[in-house]
Design an enzyme around this catalytic site. Structure first.
Site: not given
Length: 455
Positions: A375-377
């Site tokens: 999740f781009c985290a």
């Protein structure tokens, strides 16, 4: 626990009409089903109201700030009125600027380019990459993931107390996690930042579509969000807040619109006088339709009433959590605990399943669209999964065959346009997959798990 045991939805909380609500998709097992879009945290479907407003304006499109003709003047007024609408939506202070950008990522990179020399940035490892990574020319202090809102404030206070108070500083924090949906104590973090002479920017990409955001009440210096998460189509975003750092910085892009006056010098060069308004960072022909769509979405959400929208969303969150409460194989990810306040974003893992395999089965066999991956985290998800923070990973799913362990999770997210049936189908599908397994064979292709249609 049956889904039917969850309390009935408040009668005032009907979903708002959105595009795509009647789209059907094929199932690998045969037949078609209405698509259940449960990936709002990535891109929310456009509100029908927004699409209708854009369609009504489209024939009147003209160049903004560039012409004397009627359509140009009309478009210019519409563009600047959109700026005022966004300022009202965010409850901006007198003197604040609203700059239209392409996205939250673009907004935070713009602010990063406007930091004064020697600025120190403080950011939690829990941030989305859009707010974790732009600060390449600053001294960055990365803060460990807190396990409660109080710990978040205490962690920031300790870090700020150790900085040199003579230099500028900026704190960057999310309003709602794109992984867990949990609400962060933005007002308390802003107070801590200001007490130590620092400024703060709020990444409201996941907050603004679900909760009212008041720049004045939260006392944040800037706020950034994206139109595509706020039920508006097209590539548009906003950076709103204090004008001084933006006014003193070099333009984000050099070109027409950002310049007030350009003259040749006798030595053959040019002198440029830049605007000190929002136009300073909006060089080139602006995305007037995108700005208008954002303003339309702001009006639609305001008119619907956030109290109503929040009540419906909390009902849907409860429907998911209660519907899966007696499925021990499902583990929801959380920083602050199961009782933490959150928006309609929930991430989880399923024991015995590769997350990409599970998401693929939800799509192919039930017509449900969710997100799987990091999740781009990446730092946050790895912390929540208890994996090695040095392990390599991608925003999408890593190479892992069905049944193999994967270092990623599954995210279900929803909002103002989500009907009950989509959430009920999701809960039923999760229970069936855990109990009975997938009804189809899957294989890994280009790093993703897909139905095997070779037979």
């Amino acid at each position: 626990m049956s889904v039917s045991t969850v309390a009935a939805a408040p009668s005032v909380c009907a979903p708002l009409p959105v595009l795509g609500r009647d789209v059907t998709v094929p199932l690998v097992t045969g037949g078609e089903v209405t698509y259940a879009a449960l990936d709002y945290a990535a891109s929310a479907p456009a509100l029908q109201r927004v699409w209708d407003d854009v369609a009504a304006y489209a024939p009147y499109y003209g160049s903004v700030h560039r012409g004397a003709g009627y359509l140009s003047q009309l478009s210019t007024d519409l563009f600047e009125n959109a700026r005022r609408t966004v300022a009202e939506f965010l409850d901006c202070r007198d003197g604040d600027q609203v700059v239209f950008t392409r996205s939250t990522t673009d907004s935070l990179n713009l602010l990063a380019a406007a930091l004064p020399a020697g600025c120190q940035v403080f950011v939690f490892e829990t941030e989305h990459h859009a707010s974790l990574l732009p600060w390449r020319d600053a001294r960055v202090t990365y803060l460990d993931a807190p396990r409660s809102p109080r710990q978040a404030v205490e962690t920031l206070e300790r870090a700020l107390a150790e900085r040199d108070p003579r230099g500028p500083a900026l704190v960057c924090v999310t309003g709602a996690s794109n992984v867990t949906g949990e609400l962060w104590p933005v007002g308390e973090l802003a107070a801590a930042a200001h007490a130590h002479g620092a400024r703060i920017v709020l990444d409201a990409a996941q907050l603004a579509p679900h909760h009212p955001v008041s720049v004045a009440d939260l006392d944040v210096d800037w706020v950034a969000f994206s139109g595509h998460k706020l039920y508006a189509p097209f590539g548009s975003g906003v950076l709103a807040g204090r004008a001084d750092w933006l006014r003193e910085a070099e333009p984000y892009l050099a070109g027409g619109g950002a310049s007030r006056k350009v003259t040749r010098r006798t030595d053959g060069g040019v002198d440029v006088e830049w605007h000190d308004s929002a136009a300073r960072h909006e060089a080139g022909s602006p995305n007037v339709i995108g700005a208008y769509a954002v303003a339309s979405a702001c009006k639609a959400l305001t008119e619907a009433g956030f109290d109503t929208l929040v009540a419906r969303e909390q009902y849907l969150v409860a429907k998911v959590r209660e519907g899966l409460a007696d499925v021990p194989q499902v583990r929801f990810l959380s920083l602050f605990g199961d009782d933490a306040a959150r928006v309609g974003v929930l991430s989880f893992v399923v024991e015995g399943w590769n997350s990409s395999h599970f998401a693929a089965a939800l799509s192919a066999e039930y017509g449900i669209g969710v997100r799987d991956g990091l999740f781009c985290a990446h730092p946050l998800v790895r912390t929540l999964l208890g994996s090695d923070p040095q392990t390599q990973g991608e925003c999408g799913s890593p190479e892992a065959a069905p049944g193999e362990k994967s270092l990623n999770a599954i995210r279900v997210s929803f909002g103002a346009g989500t009907p009950d049936e989509h959430v009920e189908r999701f809960v039923r599908a999760v229970r069936e997959l855990v109990t009975d397994g997938a009804r189809w064979n899957y294989r890994t292709e280009d790093g993703r798990c897909v139905p095997d249609t070779s037979a």
